[in-house]
Design a protein around this motif. Structure first.
Motif, PDB file in Angstrom:
ATOM      1  N   SER A  84      -1.035 -19.807  -2.852  1.00 40.09           N
ATOM      2  CA  SER A  84      -2.269 -19.415  -3.512  1.00 40.09           C
ATOM      3  C   SER A  84      -2.008 -18.871  -4.900  1.00 40.09           C
ATOM      4  O   SER A  84      -1.008 -18.208  -5.146  1.00 40.09           O
ATOM      5  N   LYS A  85      -2.931 -19.163  -5.818  1.00 48.56           N
ATOM      6  CA  LYS A  85      -2.871 -18.571  -7.149  1.00 48.56           C
ATOM      7  C   LYS A  85      -3.556 -17.214  -7.160  1.00 48.56           C
ATOM      8  O   LYS A  85      -3.468 -16.472  -8.124  1.00 48.56           O
ATOM      9  N   ALA A  86      -4.234 -16.904  -6.091  1.00 51.96           N
ATOM     10  CA  ALA A  86      -4.944 -15.629  -5.996  1.00 51.96           C
ATOM     11  C   ALA A  86      -3.946 -14.490  -5.780  1.00 51.96           C
ATOM     12  O   ALA A  86      -2.886 -14.673  -5.197  1.00 51.96           O
ATOM     13  N   THR A  87      -4.321 -13.346  -6.285  1.00 52.11           N
ATOM     14  CA  THR A  87      -3.455 -12.171  -6.256  1.00 52.11           C
ATOM     15  C   THR A  87      -4.216 -10.987  -5.680  1.00 52.11           C
ATOM     16  O   THR A  87      -5.431 -10.916  -5.790  1.00 52.11           O
ATOM     17  N   VAL A  88      -3.480 -10.075  -5.099  1.00 49.51           N
ATOM     18  CA  VAL A  88      -4.046  -8.812  -4.652  1.00 49.51           C
ATOM     19  C   VAL A  88      -3.491  -7.717  -5.556  1.00 49.51           C
ATOM     20  O   VAL A  88      -2.294  -7.657  -5.824  1.00 49.51           O
ATOM     21  N   LYS A  89      -4.388  -6.869  -6.016  1.00 50.26           N
ATOM     22  CA  LYS A  89      -4.018  -5.722  -6.845  1.00 50.26           C
ATOM     23  C   LYS A  89      -4.266  -4.465  -6.027  1.00 50.26           C
ATOM     24  O   LYS A  89      -5.378  -4.252  -5.527  1.00 50.26           O
ATOM     25  N   ASN A  90      -3.239  -3.641  -5.857  1.00 44.14           N
ATOM     26  CA  ASN A  90      -3.342  -2.354  -5.177  1.00 44.14           C
ATOM     27  C   ASN A  90      -3.272  -1.273  -6.240  1.00 44.14           C
ATOM     28  O   ASN A  90      -2.239  -1.108  -6.893  1.00 44.14           O
ATOM     29  N   GLN A  91      -4.355  -0.547  -6.425  1.00 39.90           N
ATOM     30  CA  GLN A  91      -4.461   0.408  -7.530  1.00 39.90           C
ATOM     31  C   GLN A  91      -4.730   1.814  -7.008  1.00 39.90           C
ATOM     32  O   GLN A  91      -5.675   2.031  -6.254  1.00 39.90           O
ATOM     33  N   PRO A  92      -3.900   2.793  -7.428  1.00 40.53           N
ATOM     34  CA  PRO A  92      -4.155   4.161  -6.988  1.00 40.53           C
ATOM     35  C   PRO A  92      -5.329   4.774  -7.736  1.00 40.53           C
ATOM     36  O   PRO A  92      -5.513   4.552  -8.929  1.00 40.53           O
ATOM     37  N   LEU A  93      -6.133   5.548  -7.023  1.00 38.00           N
ATOM     38  CA  LEU A  93      -7.194   6.347  -7.620  1.00 38.00           C
ATOM     39  C   LEU A  93      -6.849   7.799  -7.296  1.00 38.00           C
ATOM     40  O   LEU A  93      -6.680   8.154  -6.125  1.00 38.00           O
ATOM     41  N   PHE A  94      -6.726   8.618  -8.329  1.00 31.17           N
ATOM     42  CA  PHE A  94      -6.209   9.972  -8.180  1.00 31.17           C
ATOM     43  C   PHE A  94      -7.309  11.022  -8.099  1.00 31.17           C
ATOM     44  O   PHE A  94      -8.364  10.870  -8.708  1.00 31.17           O
ATOM     45  N   ASN A  95      -7.008  12.105  -7.393  1.00 32.89           N
ATOM     46  CA  ASN A  95      -7.916  13.251  -7.370  1.00 32.89           C
ATOM     47  C   ASN A  95      -7.533  14.208  -8.504  1.00 32.89           C
ATOM     48  O   ASN A  95      -6.628  13.910  -9.294  1.00 32.89           O
ATOM     49  N   ASP A  96      -8.184  15.348  -8.578  1.00 34.99           N
ATOM     50  CA  ASP A  96      -7.939  16.326  -9.645  1.00 34.99           C
ATOM     51  C   ASP A  96      -6.529  16.905  -9.627  1.00 34.99           C
ATOM     52  O   ASP A  96      -6.058  17.425 -10.640  1.00 34.99           O
ATOM     53  N   LEU A 108       0.837  -1.209   0.000  1.00 32.96           N
ATOM     54  CA  LEU A 108       0.000   0.000   0.000  1.00 32.96           C
ATOM     55  C   LEU A 108       0.869   1.256   0.000  1.00 32.96           C
ATOM     56  O   LEU A 108       0.587   2.220  -0.708  1.00 32.96           O
ATOM     57  N   LYS A 109       1.941   1.240   0.755  1.00 36.74           N
ATOM     58  CA  LYS A 109       2.855   2.394   0.809  1.00 36.74           C
ATOM     59  C   LYS A 109       3.491   2.628  -0.559  1.00 36.74           C
ATOM     60  O   LYS A 109       3.651   3.778  -0.987  1.00 36.74           O
ATOM     61  N   ARG A 110       3.851   1.558  -1.263  1.00 31.43           N
ATOM     62  CA  ARG A 110       4.445   1.703  -2.604  1.00 31.43           C
ATOM     63  C   ARG A 110       3.490   2.386  -3.580  1.00 31.43           C
ATOM     64  O   ARG A 110       3.907   3.122  -4.465  1.00 31.43           O
ATOM     65  N   VAL A 111       2.183   2.134  -3.425  1.00 30.63           N
ATOM     66  CA  VAL A 111       1.203   2.803  -4.289  1.00 30.63           C
ATOM     67  C   VAL A 111       1.300   4.315  -4.110  1.00 30.63           C
ATOM     68  O   VAL A 111       1.278   5.068  -5.087  1.00 30.63           O
ATOM     69  N   ILE A 112       1.439   4.763  -2.875  1.00 34.47           N
ATOM     70  CA  ILE A 112       1.551   6.196  -2.600  1.00 34.47           C
ATOM     71  C   ILE A 112       2.867   6.742  -3.157  1.00 34.47           C
ATOM     72  O   ILE A 112       2.891   7.778  -3.825  1.00 34.47           O
ATOM     73  N   ASP A 113       3.955   6.039  -2.895  1.00 34.86           N
ATOM     74  CA  ASP A 113       5.280   6.513  -3.307  1.00 34.86           C
ATOM     75  C   ASP A 113       5.463   6.490  -4.823  1.00 34.86           C
ATOM     76  O   ASP A 113       5.968   7.447  -5.407  1.00 34.86           O
ATOM     77  N   ASP A 114       5.056   5.381  -5.457  1.00 30.67           N
ATOM     78  CA  ASP A 114       5.296   5.194  -6.895  1.00 30.67           C
ATOM     79  C   ASP A 114       4.151   5.702  -7.764  1.00 30.67           C
ATOM     80  O   ASP A 114       4.323   5.855  -8.974  1.00 30.67           O
ATOM     81  N   LYS A 115       2.975   5.889  -7.147  1.00 29.79           N
ATOM     82  CA  LYS A 115       1.766   6.275  -7.884  1.00 29.79           C
ATOM     83  C   LYS A 115       1.486   5.308  -9.034  1.00 29.79           C
ATOM     84  O   LYS A 115       1.102   5.701 -10.126  1.00 29.79           O
ATOM     85  N   GLU A 116       1.688   4.022  -8.756  1.00 30.40           N
ATOM     86  CA  GLU A 116       1.460   2.960  -9.735  1.00 30.40           C
ATOM     87  C   GLU A 116       0.755   1.781  -9.073  1.00 30.40           C
ATOM     88  O   GLU A 116       0.893   1.551  -7.874  1.00 30.40           O
ATOM     89  N   THR A 117       0.053   1.023  -9.904  1.00 34.69           N
ATOM     90  CA  THR A 117      -0.565  -0.213  -9.453  1.00 34.69           C
ATOM     91  C   THR A 117       0.525  -1.236  -9.153  1.00 34.69           C
ATOM     92  O   THR A 117       1.532  -1.300  -9.850  1.00 34.69           O
ATOM     93  N   ASN A 118       0.316  -2.028  -8.107  1.00 38.21           N
ATOM     94  CA  ASN A 118       1.222  -3.149  -7.854  1.00 38.21           C
ATOM     95  C   ASN A 118       0.408  -4.376  -7.483  1.00 38.21           C
ATOM     96  O   ASN A 118      -0.786  -4.290  -7.189  1.00 38.21           O
ATOM     97  N   TYR A 119       1.047  -5.530  -7.561  1.00 41.34           N
ATOM     98  CA  TYR A 119       0.409  -6.818  -7.330  1.00 41.34           C
ATOM     99  C   TYR A 119       1.229  -7.613  -6.329  1.00 41.34           C
ATOM    100  O   TYR A 119       2.442  -7.475  -6.263  1.00 41.34           O
ATOM    101  N   SER A 120       0.542  -8.479  -5.590  1.00 40.54           N
ATOM    102  CA  SER A 120       1.239  -9.397  -4.699  1.00 40.54           C
ATOM    103  C   SER A 120       0.383 -10.643  -4.522  1.00 40.54           C
ATOM    104  O   SER A 120      -0.842 -10.577  -4.612  1.00 40.54           O
ATOM    105  N   PRO A 121       1.044 -11.789  -4.315  1.00 47.42           N
ATOM    106  CA  PRO A 121       0.259 -12.999  -4.058  1.00 47.42           C
ATOM    107  C   PRO A 121      -0.434 -12.885  -2.709  1.00 47.42           C
ATOM    108  O   PRO A 121       0.095 -12.261  -1.788  1.00 47.42           O
ATOM    109  N   ILE A 122      -1.617 -13.467  -2.605  1.00 47.58           N
ATOM    110  CA  ILE A 122      -2.338 -13.440  -1.328  1.00 47.58           C
ATOM    111  C   ILE A 122      -1.572 -14.239  -0.286  1.00 47.58           C
ATOM    112  O   ILE A 122      -1.435 -13.843   0.852  1.00 47.58           O
ATOM    113  N   SER A 123      -1.053 -15.383  -0.713  1.00 48.71           N
ATOM    114  CA  SER A 123      -0.212 -16.190   0.164  1.00 48.71           C
ATOM    115  C   SER A 123       0.724 -17.021  -0.701  1.00 48.71           C
ATOM    116  O   SER A 123       0.562 -17.094  -1.921  1.00 48.71           O
ATOM    117  N   ILE A 124       1.668 -17.647  -0.092  1.00 51.41           N
ATOM    118  CA  ILE A 124       2.679 -18.412  -0.817  1.00 51.41           C
ATOM    119  C   ILE A 124       2.058 -19.542  -1.625  1.00 51.41           C
ATOM    120  O   ILE A 124       2.465 -19.813  -2.749  1.00 51.41           O
TER     121      ILE A 124
END
Length: 126
Positions: free
Chosen positions: A91-103, A73-89
């Motif tokens: 698991s095939k499931a993934t978590v996507k952290n996506q920034p939503l920007f204001n004006d 989550l911190k990387r989203v703020i710093d990089d202003k980019e979407t990032n991905y991570s596995p839910i667990s070692i």
């Protein structure tokens, strides 16, 4: 209808567990969580809204995994980019952290989506 209400409605309709997180590091308070996520966590919307996602990360995962969630989550703020991570070692499931920007081009929310999400081929998990 205001933009935030519309955003909440779209998130609610998602087939994936989703949470809209405020970029208030290190707390990352929950602005909105859809029913899929609330059911998974077995909590009410009232209990989730305004609460730090860290509370639920530590409740569900061990300390190391909870730290990875916070760093993603911190990387989203710093990089202003979407990032991905596995839910667990395991698991095939993934978590996507996506920034939503204001004006002003600032991260207003982070949309965190869990599920079997198609991850771009050039993605590196960090």
């Amino acid at each position: 209808m205001n933009t935030k209400t519309l955003l909440f409605q779209v998130i609610e309709l998602s087939p994936f567990p989703q949470v809209l997180v405020n970029p208030d590091y290190p707390k990352f308070t929950i602005a909105y969580a859809n029913k899929k996520l609330l059911d998974y966590l077995n909590i009410s919307r009232e209990d989730a809204t305004g609460t730090s996602i860290v509370k639920y990360a530590h409740h569900i995962y061990d300390e190391a995994h909870a730290s990875l969630i916070i760093s993603g989550l911190k990387r989203v703020i710093d990089d202003k980019e979407t990032n991905y991570s596995p839910i667990s070692i395991n698991s095939k499931a993934t978590v996507k952290n996506q920034p939503l920007f204001n004006d002003k081009g600032e991260v207003e929310f982070i949309l965190r989506t869990a599920g079997e999400i198609a991850v771009p081929n050039n993605t590196k998990y960090r």
